[in-house]
Design an enzyme around this catalytic site. Structure first.
Site, PDB file in Angstrom:
ATOM      1  N   ARG A   1       0.658   1.638  13.454  1.00 40.10           N
ATOM      2  CA  ARG A   1      -0.155   0.501  13.009  1.00 40.10           C
ATOM      3  C   ARG A   1      -0.141   0.279  11.502  1.00 40.10           C
ATOM      4  NH1 ARG A   1      -5.425   1.568  15.518  1.00 40.10           N
ATOM      5  NH2 ARG A   1      -6.740   1.592  13.729  1.00 40.10           N
ATOM      6  N   HIS A   2       0.621   1.112  10.796  1.00 41.62           N
ATOM      7  CA  HIS A   2       0.694   0.977   9.335  1.00 41.62           C
ATOM      8  C   HIS A   2       2.122   0.750   8.868  1.00 41.62           C
ATOM      9  CE1 HIS A   2      -3.181   3.219   9.616  1.00 41.62           C
ATOM     10  NE2 HIS A   2      -3.515   2.381   8.645  1.00 41.62           N
TER      11      HIS A   2
ATOM     12  N   GLU B   1       0.480   4.168   0.842  1.00 44.26           N
ATOM     13  CA  GLU B   1      -0.108   5.254   1.641  1.00 44.26           C
ATOM     14  C   GLU B   1       0.985   5.884   2.494  1.00 44.26           C
ATOM     15  OE1 GLU B   1      -2.750   2.588   3.500  1.00 44.26           O
ATOM     16  OE2 GLU B   1      -4.226   2.664   1.886  1.00 44.26           O
TER      17      GLU B   1
ATOM     18  N   ARG C   1      -0.285  -7.119  12.307  1.00 48.31           N
ATOM     19  CA  ARG C   1      -1.156  -6.603  13.390  1.00 48.31           C
ATOM     20  C   ARG C   1      -1.506  -7.704  14.372  1.00 48.31           C
ATOM     21  NH1 ARG C   1      -5.235  -2.064  10.894  1.00 48.31           N
ATOM     22  NH2 ARG C   1      -3.581  -0.753  10.036  1.00 48.31           N
TER      23      ARG C   1
ATOM     24  N   GLU D   1      -8.019  -2.540  14.309  1.00 55.46           N
ATOM     25  CA  GLU D   1      -8.663  -3.384  13.307  1.00 55.46           C
ATOM     26  C   GLU D   1      -7.635  -4.410  12.850  1.00 55.46           C
ATOM     27  OE1 GLU D   1     -10.167  -1.532   9.532  1.00 55.46           O
ATOM     28  OE2 GLU D   1      -9.188  -3.306   8.703  1.00 55.46           O
TER      29      GLU D   1
ATOM     30  N   ARG E   1       0.862  -1.190   0.000  1.00 52.99           N
ATOM     31  CA  ARG E   1       0.000   0.000   0.000  1.00 52.99           C
ATOM     32  C   ARG E   1       0.893   1.233   0.000  1.00 52.99           C
ATOM     33  NH1 ARG E   1      -5.229  -1.889   2.739  1.00 52.99           N
ATOM     34  NH2 ARG E   1      -5.466  -3.808   1.547  1.00 52.99           N
TER      35      ARG E   1
HETATM   36  P1  ATP Z   1      -6.824   0.691   8.321  1.00 53.38           P
HETATM   37  O1  ATP Z   1      -8.183   1.306   8.150  1.00 53.38           O
HETATM   38  O2  ATP Z   1      -6.530   0.262   9.722  1.00 53.38           O
HETATM   39  O3  ATP Z   1      -5.734   1.491   7.686  1.00 53.38           O
HETATM   40  P2  ATP Z   1      -7.683  -0.912   6.092  1.00 53.38           P
HETATM   41  O4  ATP Z   1      -9.136  -0.991   6.392  1.00 53.38           O
HETATM   42  O5  ATP Z   1      -7.198   0.064   5.079  1.00 53.38           O
HETATM   43  O6  ATP Z   1      -6.860  -0.681   7.467  1.00 53.38           O
HETATM   44  P3  ATP Z   1      -7.915  -3.460   4.786  1.00 53.38           P
HETATM   45  O7  ATP Z   1      -7.870  -3.030   3.388  1.00 53.38           O
HETATM   46  O8  ATP Z   1      -9.238  -3.739   5.389  1.00 53.38           O
HETATM   47  O9  ATP Z   1      -7.139  -2.362   5.678  1.00 53.38           O
HETATM   48  O10 ATP Z   1      -6.905  -4.693   4.969  1.00 53.38           O
HETATM   49  C1  ATP Z   1      -7.216  -5.847   5.730  1.00 53.38           C
HETATM   50  C2  ATP Z   1      -6.251  -5.997   6.905  1.00 53.38           C
HETATM   51  O11 ATP Z   1      -4.886  -5.941   6.472  1.00 53.38           O
HETATM   52  C3  ATP Z   1      -6.371  -4.895   7.932  1.00 53.38           C
HETATM   53  O12 ATP Z   1      -7.427  -5.145   8.820  1.00 53.38           O
HETATM   54  C4  ATP Z   1      -5.011  -4.973   8.609  1.00 53.38           C
HETATM   55  O13 ATP Z   1      -4.932  -6.049   9.524  1.00 53.38           O
HETATM   56  C5  ATP Z   1      -4.096  -5.277   7.443  1.00 53.38           C
HETATM   57  N1  ATP Z   1      -3.562  -4.025   6.885  1.00 53.38           N
HETATM   58  C6  ATP Z   1      -4.071  -3.287   5.876  1.00 53.38           C
HETATM   59  N2  ATP Z   1      -3.325  -2.215   5.611  1.00 53.38           N
HETATM   60  C7  ATP Z   1      -2.293  -2.256   6.488  1.00 53.38           C
HETATM   61  C8  ATP Z   1      -1.164  -1.432   6.706  1.00 53.38           C
HETATM   62  N3  ATP Z   1      -0.922  -0.337   5.972  1.00 53.38           N
HETATM   63  N4  ATP Z   1      -0.289  -1.798   7.679  1.00 53.38           N
HETATM   64  C9  ATP Z   1      -0.514  -2.912   8.408  1.00 53.38           C
HETATM   65  N5  ATP Z   1      -1.560  -3.718   8.256  1.00 53.38           N
HETATM   66  C10 ATP Z   1      -2.449  -3.420   7.309  1.00 53.38           C
HETATM   67 MG    MG Z   2     -10.332  -2.574   6.701  1.00 50.64          MG
END
Ligand code: ATP
Ligand code: MG
Length: 424
Positions: free
Chosen positions: A218-219, A212, A398, A347, A210
């Site tokens: 947490r990211h 971002e 996570r 999450e 990603r």
């Molecule tokens: P958040 O809202 O917390 O940034 P997200 O909703 O964008 O997460 P999802 O697309 O739902 O993330 O991805 C499914 C799972 O993958 C998340 O619940 C998380 O456990 C993990 N995940 C997603 N993006 C990240 C990230 N940038 N860093 C760490 N873990 C991630």
């Molecule tokens: Mg999500």
């Protein structure tokens, strides 16, 4: 050296043993010298006694630097003073690699800050606490696989280079692919659906990327996801599968990683489970309706329900991706079959029932302001016999962070990739 055994196995032996590992510590009392030798399985004391230990070996025991790699052949004996109640009296010591001055403290009491530790991650991996985290992570992956193999799910390998955005987002890393533009996969979404709609239940552990520009605890930008997709399933079935596998994983970690949990001072419990609809969650947290949960909301939920996986389900369609099934398969339904799982204040997972109906999928794409033409291949994949199906994505880092009681996701990532870090 062929006879080398792990330290934990040396403790169970009598007589001659060969071990090899890293110098954890040394002590030189002139007539008696100690080396604590460490490998991934434990620490054992090597004791040399002047006059008893061969002269050359006794001499070589001086001045071996910390973290040097040595091979020791000797006799294992009971010893009340030695850690673990046993020691090795060496007949032979070979220095395989002499360590230079260490740039970071790798002791259990290390005060070296995380960024510096990550600059030297290869050396930080010598630390027992760091090793404990990744032994636990290894067990998480192992039990995840074990759980779904036992249920006859098929392990799949989705592609990591894709030709277009799988979720319609813009947070992709572009890569040059010969004459074409391509991207690193941000999710295995489309591919796991294709497998569920042809072969049935599937699971995978796969890296995703990603782009971002987060800078949070947490990211990260390269993530390992544990994903499943279940054929002939709805939101409820997917959540139950999630509940069962996380309980299984935590149970296996409690059973198999006792020493590691002790070292990390974690009192791990098999989580309880709470199911709350989005509407109930809004009321309970006094949130504004129609918004995503903020990190603060997620913490509040976990404070309300400690040691619990909270499933927030039936989200407003507006807040979920286009491929999540609206209630009753109606394009204008306000609520959807999508959910998030919150555990330990973050999450850890998102999932839901997917849309397997091409017409509905096109309507949903339009309603999200996306052009169905750009998703033609995806939509077409459901035209030739596709059952309803549901699944989720659980972030490995996570989950490791929560299970190990860590406060930064980078601690739970062996070689993290974030906004600033691309090596080691
Ligand atoms: P958040 O809202 O917390 O940034 P997200 O909703 O964008 O997460 P999802 O697309 O739902 O993330 O991805 C499914 C799972 O993958 C998340 O619940 C998380 O456990 C993990 N995940 C997603 N993006 C990240 C990230 N940038 N860093 C760490 N873990 C991630
Ligand atoms: Mg999500």
């Amino acid at each position: 050296m062929e006879n080398r055994i792990l330290v934990k196995d040396a403790f169970k032996k009598k007589g001659k043993v060969d071990v090899a590992g890293w110098v954890h510590n040394t002590r030189d009392l002139n007539k008696i010298k100690f080396i604590l030798l460490r490998d991934v399985s434990g620490i054992i004391q090597i004791t040399g006694v002047k006059g008893k230990t061969p002269d050359k070996v006794f001499k070589d025991m001086s001045g071996i630097t910390r973290e040097s790699v040595i091979y020791v052949s000797g006799t294992i004996k009971d010893s009340k003073q030695a850690p673990g109640g046993k020691e090795i009296n060496p007949d032979k010591i070979e220095i395989i690699s002499k360590a230079e001055d260490l740039p970071i403290d790798v002791s259990d009491y290390s005060k070296t800050e995380l960024p510096k530790r990550l600059d030297y991650r290869f050396l930080d991996l010598h630390r027992q606490k760091t090793q404990a985290i990744f032994k636990i992570q290894s067990e998480i992956c192992n039990s995840f696989r074990e759980f779904f193999y036992k249920k006859s799910f098929i392990e799949m390998q989705p592609p990591c280079i894709i030709s277009s955005a799988s979720e319609g987002g813009t947070d992709l890393f572009p890569v040059k692919y010969f004459e074409k533009d391509a991207y690193l996969a941000q999710s295995p979404q489309l591919y796991k659906q294709m497998v569920a709609c042809s072969m049935g239940n599937t699971f995978m552990i796969t890296p995703i990327w990603r782009a971002e520009k987060h800078n949070t605890t947490r990211h990260i930008n390269e993530i390992r996801q544990m994903d499943i997709e279940i054929a002939f399933a709805n939101q409820e079935i997917a959540m139950k599968e999630h509940e069962d596998v996380v309980k299984y994983i935590v149970g296996q970690v409690i059973k198999k990683c006792k020493d590691e949990l002790k070292l990390l001072k974690v009192d791990l419990k098999i989580p309880k489970v709470k199911y709350l609809s989005y509407d109930e969650t809004v009321k309970s947290l006094k949130m504004k309706y129609g918004e995503d949960l903020s990190p603060e909301d997620e913490r509040k939920l976990s404070n309300k329900y400690p040691d619990t996986i909270v499933f927030v389900h039936s989200w407003p369609t507006k807040l979920k991706p286009f491929y999540i099934m609206p209630k009753g398969a109606k394009a204008d339904a306000k609520l959807s079959e999508g959910f998030d799982a919150i555990y330990g204040g973050v999450e850890i997972c998102s999932g839901g029932q997917r849309i397997h109906l091409p017409d509905l999928l096109e309507k949903m794409l339009k309603s999200k302001g996306l052009n169905p033409k750009n998703f033609k291949e995806y939509v077409d994949s459901f035209r030739y016999g596709a059952p309803h199906h549901a699944g989720w994505s659980l972030g490995l880092e996570r989950l490791t962070e929560i299970i190990c009681g860590l406060d930064n996701i980078r601690e739970a990532t062996m070689f993290p990739r974030d906004r600033d870090r691309l090596s080691p």
